[in-house]
Design a protein around this motif. Sequence first.
Motif, mmCIF file in Angstrom:
data_model
loop_
_atom_site.group_PDB
_atom_site.id
_atom_site.type_symbol
_atom_site.label_atom_id
_atom_site.label_comp_id
_atom_site.label_asym_id
_atom_site.label_seq_id
_atom_site.Cartn_x
_atom_site.Cartn_y
_atom_site.Cartn_z
ATOM 1 N N ARG A 105 -11.591 5.230 6.624
ATOM 2 C CA ARG A 105 -11.972 6.430 7.380
ATOM 3 C C ARG A 105 -11.687 6.282 8.877
ATOM 4 N N TYR A 136 -13.724 5.120 -0.329
ATOM 5 C CA TYR A 136 -13.612 5.437 1.091
ATOM 6 C C TYR A 136 -14.520 4.509 1.875
ATOM 7 N N LEU A 144 -4.232 12.422 -2.114
ATOM 8 C CA LEU A 144 -5.661 12.368 -1.845
ATOM 9 C C LEU A 144 -6.069 13.714 -1.264
ATOM 10 N N ALA A 151 -7.198 5.797 8.552
ATOM 11 C CA ALA A 151 -6.634 6.696 7.534
ATOM 12 C C ALA A 151 -5.604 6.034 6.626
ATOM 13 N N ARG A 152 -5.379 4.715 6.775
ATOM 14 C CA ARG A 152 -4.446 4.047 5.860
ATOM 15 C C ARG A 152 -5.060 3.979 4.469
ATOM 16 N N VAL A 153 -4.185 3.916 3.465
ATOM 17 C CA VAL A 153 -4.603 3.834 2.071
ATOM 18 C C VAL A 153 -4.134 2.498 1.517
ATOM 19 N N ARG A 208 1.400 10.322 -0.039
ATOM 20 C CA ARG A 208 1.925 8.987 0.242
ATOM 21 C C ARG A 208 2.744 8.566 -0.969
ATOM 22 N N GLN A 217 -9.281 4.348 0.938
ATOM 23 C CA GLN A 217 -8.826 4.937 2.186
ATOM 24 C C GLN A 217 -9.796 4.597 3.298
ATOM 25 N N GLU A 231 -5.123 15.279 2.379
ATOM 26 C CA GLU A 231 -4.214 14.326 3.020
ATOM 27 C C GLU A 231 -2.774 14.627 2.658
ATOM 28 N N THR A 243 -10.757 6.944 -5.943
ATOM 29 C CA THR A 243 -10.485 6.595 -4.551
ATOM 30 C C THR A 243 -11.790 6.184 -3.900
ATOM 31 N N HIS A 287 -7.238 3.363 -5.370
ATOM 32 C CA HIS A 287 -6.961 3.326 -3.940
ATOM 33 C C HIS A 287 -8.237 3.300 -3.108
ATOM 34 N N ARG A 321 0.841 -1.194 0.000
ATOM 35 C CA ARG A 321 0.000 0.000 0.000
ATOM 36 C C ARG A 321 0.875 1.242 0.000
#
Length: 154
Positions: free
Chosen positions: A105, A138, A84, A108-110, A90, A103, A87, A136, A101, A43
């Motif tokens: 909530r 979520y 993102l 907060a890792r992607v 990364r 993410q 954010e 992305t 991707h 990731r």
Amino acid sequence: MNKASPHAGHAHADAPAAEVAVGGQRATRQRSAIRAVIDRSARPLLPAEILEDAQREVEAMGIATVYRNLKLLADAQEIRIVELPGEAPRYESARHAHHHHFQCRQCARVFDVHQCPGDFASLAPKGFRVDAHELTLYGTCADCSTPAPRKTAA
């Protein structure tokens, strides 16, 4: 008569030709550790996550070294910046094929999403041409979705 250079036949100890790797910069243990962390990650990682993992190989590494090397690796197109909205950037390996991707909530890792819904050209206004897209998702990751085991009173 040709005069030989005083350095002829002597390899430069701090910059052997085989070690010139990124943007003409000499290869370093720090950069090698940073690249390895990113290459083996499943990731995109924040600089602090890269630092924490890279310090297992190079203990004295600091965050400024991580940022400096991330810039070099990104400029050399060896890594990609994942941005993102709202954010911090990364970083992931540029070797990954096209992907999207997810993410979480909660933490907060992607995470990488390897499926792509396909052609977005039909969503563009008439007369517009789509040449790239980013998607992305979520929600909540598997780790955060799993309830923590309850402690029982003894």
